[in-house]
Design a protein around this motif. Structure first.
Motif, short mmCIF file in Angstrom:
data_model
loop_
_atom_site.label_atom_id
_atom_site.label_comp_id
_atom_site.label_asym_id
_atom_site.label_seq_id
_atom_site.Cartn_x
_atom_site.Cartn_y
_atom_site.Cartn_z
N CYS A 1 0.85 -0.79 8.04
CA CYS A 1 2.08 -1.56 7.81
C CYS A 1 2.21 -2.69 8.82
O CYS A 1 2.50 -3.82 8.47
N GLY A 2 1.97 -2.37 10.07
CA GLY A 2 2.13 -3.37 11.14
C GLY A 2 1.13 -4.50 11.05
O GLY A 2 1.35 -5.60 11.57
N ASN A 3 0.01 -4.25 10.40
CA ASN A 3 -1.03 -5.27 10.32
C ASN A 3 -0.75 -6.28 9.21
O ASN A 3 -1.33 -7.36 9.17
N ASN A 4 0.15 -5.92 8.30
CA ASN A 4 0.43 -6.83 7.18
C ASN A 4 1.33 -7.99 7.60
O ASN A 4 2.06 -7.90 8.59
N ILE A 5 1.27 -9.05 6.81
CA ILE A 5 2.03 -10.25 7.11
C ILE A 5 3.50 -10.04 6.72
O ILE A 5 3.79 -9.42 5.69
N VAL A 6 4.41 -10.55 7.54
CA VAL A 6 5.84 -10.37 7.27
C VAL A 6 6.21 -11.03 5.93
O VAL A 6 5.64 -12.05 5.54
N ASP A 7 7.20 -10.42 5.27
CA ASP A 7 7.56 -10.85 3.91
C ASP A 7 7.86 -12.35 3.82
O ASP A 7 7.52 -12.99 2.84
N MET A 8 8.53 -12.87 4.86
CA MET A 8 9.01 -14.25 4.79
C MET A 8 7.91 -15.28 4.55
O MET A 8 8.16 -16.34 3.96
N VAL A 9 6.71 -15.00 5.02
CA VAL A 9 5.60 -15.95 4.85
C VAL A 9 4.37 -15.25 4.24
O VAL A 9 3.24 -15.66 4.46
N ALA A 10 4.64 -14.20 3.49
CA ALA A 10 3.53 -13.38 2.94
C ALA A 10 2.70 -14.19 1.93
O ALA A 10 3.23 -15.06 1.24
N PRO A 11 1.41 -13.90 1.87
CA PRO A 11 0.54 -14.60 0.93
C PRO A 11 0.95 -14.35 -0.52
O PRO A 11 1.42 -13.27 -0.86
N GLN A 12 0.76 -15.36 -1.34
CA GLN A 12 0.99 -15.22 -2.77
C GLN A 12 -0.36 -15.24 -3.48
O GLN A 12 -1.36 -15.68 -2.91
N PRO A 13 -0.40 -14.78 -4.73
CA PRO A 13 -1.65 -14.80 -5.49
C PRO A 13 -2.25 -16.21 -5.48
O PRO A 13 -1.51 -17.20 -5.60
N GLY A 14 -3.55 -16.28 -5.29
CA GLY A 14 -4.21 -17.59 -5.26
C GLY A 14 -4.40 -18.12 -3.85
O GLY A 14 -5.13 -19.09 -3.64
N GLU A 15 -3.73 -17.49 -2.88
CA GLU A 15 -3.92 -17.91 -1.48
C GLU A 15 -4.99 -17.03 -0.84
O GLU A 15 -5.24 -15.92 -1.28
#
Ligand code: TIU
Length: 225
Positions: free
Chosen positions: A115-129
């Motif tokens: 969980c801690g390794n994932n990117i915070v929701d506010m700037v999370a990757p979207q499909p295609g990135e």
């Protein structure tokens, strides 16, 4: 070509070809930015890093609208730690329970998928990135980052992320040596130590953008608009 009004030393503006420019989002992971994460557990104030989120999000929005390539990086290790060098594991005067791979509130420290390794929701990757997992501070070391940039025909990178003097700085220096033109988005990168953020940017843009340019997020958004 677009010309931003970024002008670190008063005479050397950053010019970028829109179709050869990518946004690089460095290590906006919960481990560094969120309460309960690795960074806070080490005694740092995560609010200081959180200041980068809204400016980074603003640029992200503008870049997404133009469908420019976006590459997110994460400082991340395999769960068996096979990509963790001894010096990185042992560096720092840390108690054993705070070493990479140990279990904290947000999961195993700097381990891919926790969980801690994932990117915070506010700037999370979207499909295609794109997402690049990196075992070092710089994004080029033991990754496919260089090949990805080349495949995408990228020459210019706009860089946001944390922390300024560690992973952002390493990546920007590595990028310049490999022929890329980096622009630091100055309020979209933060450090746990504000003076390090300022000094790092000042040093990198000195002598006519010897290593990088810088501009504020509002300037970048305007140049992209
Ligand atoms: N992403 C990044 O900068 N990793 C670090 O290790 N930062 C620290 O400030 N330690």
């Amino acid at each position: 070509w677009l010309v931003s009004d970024s002008n670190p030393d008063g005479e050397y503006p950053y010019k970028f070809p829109l179709d050869k420019t990518a946004l690089i989002m460095i290590d906006f992971q919960r481990d560094f930015v969120c309460p309960g994460g690795f960074g806070e557990t080490l005694g740092n104030k995560v609010e200081d890093l959180q200041k980068a989120l809204q400016p980074a999000r603003n640029v992200l929005k503008a870049v997404r609208a133009l469908k420019m390539p976006i590459i997110h990086t994460l400082e991340s290790h395999k769960s068996d730690l096979s990509d963790l060098l001894d010096n990185k594991f042992t560096r720092g005067e840390l108690p054993d329970f705070l070493r990479i791979g140990e279990e904290l509130d947000l999961g195993r420290i700097l381990i891919r998928g926790s969980c801690g390794n994932n990117i915070v929701d506010m700037v999370a990757p979207q499909p295609g990135e794109y997402v690049v997992f990196k075992p070092g501070k710089g994004a080029f070391f033991k990754t496919h980052f260089y090949e990805l940039l080349k495949d995408l025909d990228i020459t210019h990178i706009m860089v946001a992320g944390v922390t300024t003097e560690v992973c952002m700085q390493s990546t920007v220096r590595e990028a310049t040596d490999r022929g890329f033109e980096p622009l630091i988005i100055s309020d979209a990168t933060m450090s746990y130590f504000e003076r390090y953020r300022q000094q790092t940017i000042e040093q990198l843009v000195a002598q006519g953008a010897l290593v990088a340019w810088s501009a504020e997020s509002s300037t970048v958004v305007k140049a992209l608009g």
